[in-house]
Design an enzyme around this catalytic site. Structure first.
Site, short mmCIF file in Angstrom:
data_model
loop_
_atom_site.label_atom_id
_atom_site.label_comp_id
_atom_site.label_asym_id
_atom_site.label_seq_id
_atom_site.Cartn_x
_atom_site.Cartn_y
_atom_site.Cartn_z
N ARG A 3 -19.08 92.75 14.45
CA ARG A 3 -17.89 93.17 13.70
C ARG A 3 -17.74 94.69 13.68
NH1 ARG A 3 -17.72 88.77 8.75
NH2 ARG A 3 -16.32 87.34 9.85
N LYS A 14 -17.43 69.83 6.45
CA LYS A 14 -16.55 69.03 5.60
C LYS A 14 -15.15 68.91 6.15
CE LYS A 14 -17.26 71.06 1.63
NZ LYS A 14 -17.23 71.26 0.20
N GLY A 46 -17.70 81.03 11.46
CA GLY A 46 -19.00 81.70 11.35
C GLY A 46 -20.11 80.90 12.01
P1 ADP Z 1 -17.76 77.02 10.93
O1 ADP Z 1 -18.46 78.11 10.14
O2 ADP Z 1 -18.01 77.13 12.40
O3 ADP Z 1 -16.30 76.93 10.57
P2 ADP Z 1 -18.53 75.03 8.99
O4 ADP Z 1 -18.90 76.11 8.03
O5 ADP Z 1 -17.36 74.18 8.67
O6 ADP Z 1 -18.42 75.63 10.47
O7 ADP Z 1 -19.75 74.00 9.12
C1 ADP Z 1 -21.02 74.41 9.52
C2 ADP Z 1 -22.07 73.55 8.87
O8 ADP Z 1 -21.83 72.19 9.13
C3 ADP Z 1 -23.45 73.85 9.39
O9 ADP Z 1 -24.23 74.37 8.35
C4 ADP Z 1 -23.97 72.50 9.88
O10 ADP Z 1 -25.33 72.28 9.55
C5 ADP Z 1 -23.08 71.55 9.12
N1 ADP Z 1 -23.01 70.22 9.76
C6 ADP Z 1 -22.62 69.92 11.00
N2 ADP Z 1 -22.73 68.61 11.25
C7 ADP Z 1 -23.22 68.05 10.13
C8 ADP Z 1 -23.57 66.70 9.75
N3 ADP Z 1 -23.42 65.68 10.61
N4 ADP Z 1 -24.04 66.51 8.51
C9 ADP Z 1 -24.19 67.55 7.65
N5 ADP Z 1 -23.87 68.82 7.94
C10 ADP Z 1 -23.39 69.07 9.17
MG MG Z 2 -19.28 78.15 8.15
#
Ligand code: ADP
Ligand code: MG
Length: 398
Positions: free
Chosen positions: A41, A202, A355
């Protein structure tokens, strides 16, 4: 559908020489043991800072770091950030210990044109997250011009991202413009087939993005925790997996609606399940989606990873948010890794935001293979949802 107005005035459109310029940057970088662990960043903000310095502006940088919630937290001071910025710029960076106030005004007064200083973490001030006009005015009094280059914080209406524009002319920085143009191109004029990959924890965080991609994309590949809620909507038993039961009805409706849209939505056809989310915990692959009590789905299965990779290999454009499993805990990173390798191999224009998915790509050493990595997480999602981000809205139009 919101059409984004690209015609924002940028630092390059106006005279900046001889001006005091307050630049909101997003230096919210990970720190470990007082060291900047990932300076992406900071590097992304360099073009705007260099432009202003080279054109004879006094550059006053403002950023938040972490969540100090209006209090001074020693471990969230910006000194390590100033140090790294100075190395990258190859220029001295004066770091102040305050955000606003008399000592700050005095430091700005003695700063030379063509030189740069960094204010303390703006979230040490209670007024920042409240978008308090008094704080906005104090920030504005330091400068003649406001530049917002903090795309990653553009979805927040805070004093240093929005309020300050009530008191100063506000224009876009170069990173801000690059983000707006690239992310807009994905939704306004995508290469086809457009393949959207959505994962993460989620479904509730991402309902609006799913809805949007159902209209825009040719393929929507779902994985991660959010896939569980969709599988539950199809009647699968999910044992102890993360499922948002209050969203099942909505997920079901989306699957029904997708039948009418151009987009084909795919759910995992196999899952990797375990009893415990811990490194090298025993696991099984199941193909029919019935997860027993005591077990949870933590990654897409290898069959799904292969199928999704094949679709990715035929894409012209790829948009990816959210990891496809609990990538932090090996071996539950494998689905994410397989897809990351497919995206890296593909000739498609690939855009990744979020992230965690970016962290996953970094740890795999694949981020260099992605066409564009957004510096935003929540901001990128809200942008793709079609919302007008407050930190962009306040910027002057051409
Ligand atoms: P990003 O930051 O890329 O937008 P999110 O913050 O929505 O992604 O989600 C990331 C989290 O989702 C990670 O901590 C990962 O461990 C969790 N995750 C992914 N698949 C699962 C699953 N099947 N069950 C529980 N947690 C999950
Ligand atoms: Mg995230």
């Amino acid at each position: 559908m919101v059409v984004f107005d690209l015609a924002k005035v940028t630092v390059q459109d106006i005279e900046v020489g001889g001006k005091r310029v307050l630049v909101r940057v997003d230096f919210n970088v990970p720190l470990i043991g007082g060291e900047v662990k990932d300076d992406t960043r900071i590097r992304e903000a360099l073009p705007t800072i260099r432009y202003l310095l080279n054109h004879g502006a006094k550059v006053i940088l403002a950023s938040h770091l972490g969540r100090p919630k209006g209090e001074v937290k020693a471990e969230l001071r910006l000194d390590p950030v100033a140090g790294r910025l100075s190395e990258l710029l190859n220029e001295p960076v004066i770091k102040l210990d305050q955000v606003v106030g008399d000592s700050v005004a005095a430091a700005v007064a003695t700063l030379k044109y063509g030189a740069v200083l960094l204010l303390e973490n703006v979230r040490f001030e209670k007024g920042e997250e409240k978008n308090d006009p008094q704080m906005s005015r104090q920030l504005a009094e330091l400068a003649d011009l406001y530049v917002n280059d903090a795309f990653g914080t553009a979805h927040r209406a805070h004093a240093s991202t929005v309020g300050v524009a009530d008191f100063l002319p506000a224009v876009a920085g170069l990173l801000m413009i690059k983000e707006i143009e690239t992310l807009t191109r994905c939704i306004d004029n995508p290469g086809r087939p457009l393949v959207a990959i959505l994962g993460g924890a989620k479904v509730s965080d991402k309902m609006n993005v799913i809805r949007r991609f159902l209209q825009l994309a040719d393929w929507l590949l779902i994985g991660g925790g959010m896939a569980n809620t969709f599988l539950a909507a199809q009647g699968c038993a999910l044992g102890d997996s993360l499922v948002e039961s209050e969203r099942i009805a909505e997920a079901k409706k989306m699957l029904e609606d997708s039948a009418k849209s151009r987009c084909r939505i795919l759910l995992p056809e196999d899952l990797l399940i375990t009893r415990e989310i811990k490194a090298d915990s025993p696991y099984r692959i199941i193909g029919d989606g019935a997860v027993e009590e005591g077990w949870k789905a933590v990654d897409i299965g290898p069959g799904t990873a292969t199928r999704y990779s094949r679709i990715v290999s035929e894409a012209q454009m790829i948009i990816w948010n959210g990891p496809l499993g609990v990538y932090e805990v090996p071996p539950f990173h494998r689905g994410t890794e397989t897809l990351a390798r497919a995206v890296a191999r593909s000739d498609a224009y690939s855009v990744v935001g979020g992230g965690d998915v970016v962290a996953a790509l970094e740890s795999l050493g694949l981020s260099g293979e992605i066409s564009f990595i957004s510096t935003g997480g929540g901001a990128t999602l809200e942008f793709w949802e079609g919302r007008e981000l407050p930190g962009i809205k306040i910027l002057q139009e051409k």
